[in-house]
Design a protein around this motif. Sequence first.
Motif, mmCIF file in Angstrom:
data_model
loop_
_atom_site.group_PDB
_atom_site.id
_atom_site.type_symbol
_atom_site.label_atom_id
_atom_site.label_comp_id
_atom_site.label_asym_id
_atom_site.label_seq_id
_atom_site.Cartn_x
_atom_site.Cartn_y
_atom_site.Cartn_z
ATOM 1 N N MET A 136 11.056 -1.291 5.631
ATOM 2 C CA MET A 136 10.028 -0.438 5.026
ATOM 3 C C MET A 136 8.647 -1.053 5.236
ATOM 4 O O MET A 136 8.474 -2.266 5.141
ATOM 5 N N ALA A 137 7.664 -0.189 5.515
ATOM 6 C CA ALA A 137 6.264 -0.623 5.585
ATOM 7 C C ALA A 137 5.470 0.203 4.589
ATOM 8 O O ALA A 137 5.730 1.398 4.409
ATOM 9 N N VAL A 138 4.512 -0.437 3.926
ATOM 10 C CA VAL A 138 3.699 0.219 2.901
ATOM 11 C C VAL A 138 2.227 0.013 3.234
ATOM 12 O O VAL A 138 1.793 -1.119 3.480
ATOM 13 N N VAL A 139 1.469 1.097 3.262
ATOM 14 C CA VAL A 139 0.021 1.009 3.482
ATOM 15 C C VAL A 139 -0.666 1.680 2.300
ATOM 16 O O VAL A 139 -0.588 2.897 2.130
ATOM 17 N N THR A 140 -1.289 0.865 1.465
ATOM 18 C CA THR A 140 -1.971 1.389 0.282
ATOM 19 C C THR A 140 -3.477 1.453 0.550
ATOM 20 O O THR A 140 -3.962 1.098 1.621
ATOM 21 N N GLN A 141 -4.230 1.922 -0.457
ATOM 22 C CA GLN A 141 -5.683 1.961 -0.321
ATOM 23 C C GLN A 141 -6.300 0.588 -0.590
ATOM 24 O O GLN A 141 -7.493 0.392 -0.359
#
Length: 588
Positions: A69-74
């Motif tokens: 899983m990859a997560v890109v937040t603000q």
Amino acid sequence: MANLVNLEAVSKSYGVKPLLDGVSLGVAAGQRIGVVGLNGGGKTTLLEVLSGLAEPDSGRVSHVGGLRMAVVTQRTELPDGSTVGDVVLERYGAEHEWAADARVRSIVDGLGITAIGLDTPTANLSGGERRRVSLAAALTGELDLVVLDEPTNHLDVEGVQWLADHLLTRRIAVVVVTHDRWFLDTVATLTWEVANGRVEMYEGGYADWIFARAERARLAATAEEKRQNLARKELAWLRRGPQARSSKPRYRIDAAEALIADVPPPRDSVELMAFAKRRLGKTVLELEDTTYTVGDRTLLDHVTWRVGPGDRIGLVGINGSGKTSLLKLLGGDVEGSTGRRIEGKTVALAHLRQELDDLPGDLRVLQAIEQVAGRVVFGKQEMTASQLGEKLGFPQARQWTPVGDLSGGERRRLQLCRLLMAEPNVLLLDEPTNDLDIDTLQQLEDLLDGWPGTMVVVSHDRYLVERVCDTIVALFGDGRITHLPGGIEEYLNRRALAKEPAAATTPTAAKAEAKKSAADLRAAQKDLGRLERKLDQLHSKEEKLHAALLEAATDPAKLMELNAELKGVKGEIEDVEGRWLETSELLE
């Protein structure tokens, strides 16, 4: 097959406000889920809990074993002392390892990483560039699931389309918070609406979600309330719009058509045009023989451009092409090195800039709006300062918040409220959708539907541009402003063609080119003269039609006839100009 992620009776609160209240849901392999809801309603919290970045107050979150899983937040954090290449390509060794991978090359080019520069220190990047680098780093990995929070922010129209195409071809699960409705409708197979601590689920993307909301409102509302319901108006736009927006609806077409049968078009263009001419006269904003340079780049090269009464123009182009500079030229904030700017005597101009203008921090929200005016009229619609504030995302309770306590997104909405309260007749809007949720976007579009004036909009939000603008122009980096009769689709097609590698010139082809005969050149010169005479005739006809439209301002039938004729002339001008350019290039 087991879900990749499961949430079981999850609750999460910040302070006294429950953002998630007993939520149970799952993400299956290959699902593409769009997350929508009001700002501050819990969308980002849901993503953080789902991805493990935040712990729930109660309930259980489980991930399947070995989940990639990859997560890109603000909240963009990049390693200190790193370069762009270090971050994006950290899992690769030598350059040839990633350069041989077509998928990785596509990501590096599609997100503009090549333009930023792989050797650029991350400490030197702007906020938007940092977001793009983080997104590229996430996508280069082998993934089962990618979780994205507002990934289209800081992407231009072309970048948004690239990202949508990339996610569709990857065949990975996607959970994405976005207010970009075109992107949502293109990518999502399931929509989650986060509201009041709950998560409602709808099959399909934006169009399907809007249909479900409209149907719900139909069952709950009176006949008049139904007619005024924004969801039904939005559904009418979706169904009556270009085929691209209605080519894959998963809702029941017959039911949708019945639901919108009595909904009028979003706006009466003829009436608004007539009203705009009465308010503005013939001259609005014009740039004559204007050249504008930034450093060693020429953004505009001896350009003449006229923006007329009632024009609703969308301006598109890649990041850095000069869109914001063009708005500043129109607004009189900067001057070109050649030419002049002409502004009509009756113009009352308002410019929404990307930068947050100074706001009165010592006032409360409602006071800051009323400081401009107490009431405002949009066509036939009159509103108080409080009502406009509510439309643009400030409920009654929030209107007494000190301006100094507002978030960046709320400050931008307040800036927009104050700008509209001044009742301008010319609007220059630079990325007006930044930090607006979908409900607020619908309210803004509803206001602009009845707004009788001239408007130039710069936005990466393809849906908004197609929704509120009648004409699309583009900056392609050639120093000109190009009219696009085919709209944003034509822009994307032209950009795609420009990227295709030119065929290698063989010696035979080079010799053939060298043998271009003098007779061919004479014929081209003759064609050029004929096309120039034709352009003079068409421009003269265009001027006469503008004058006739002004005289027919009170005759709707005549206006419609003249407007149709004017559109035909403008289209012919574009065609002749295109042939003139081709002939000029041949002579060069």
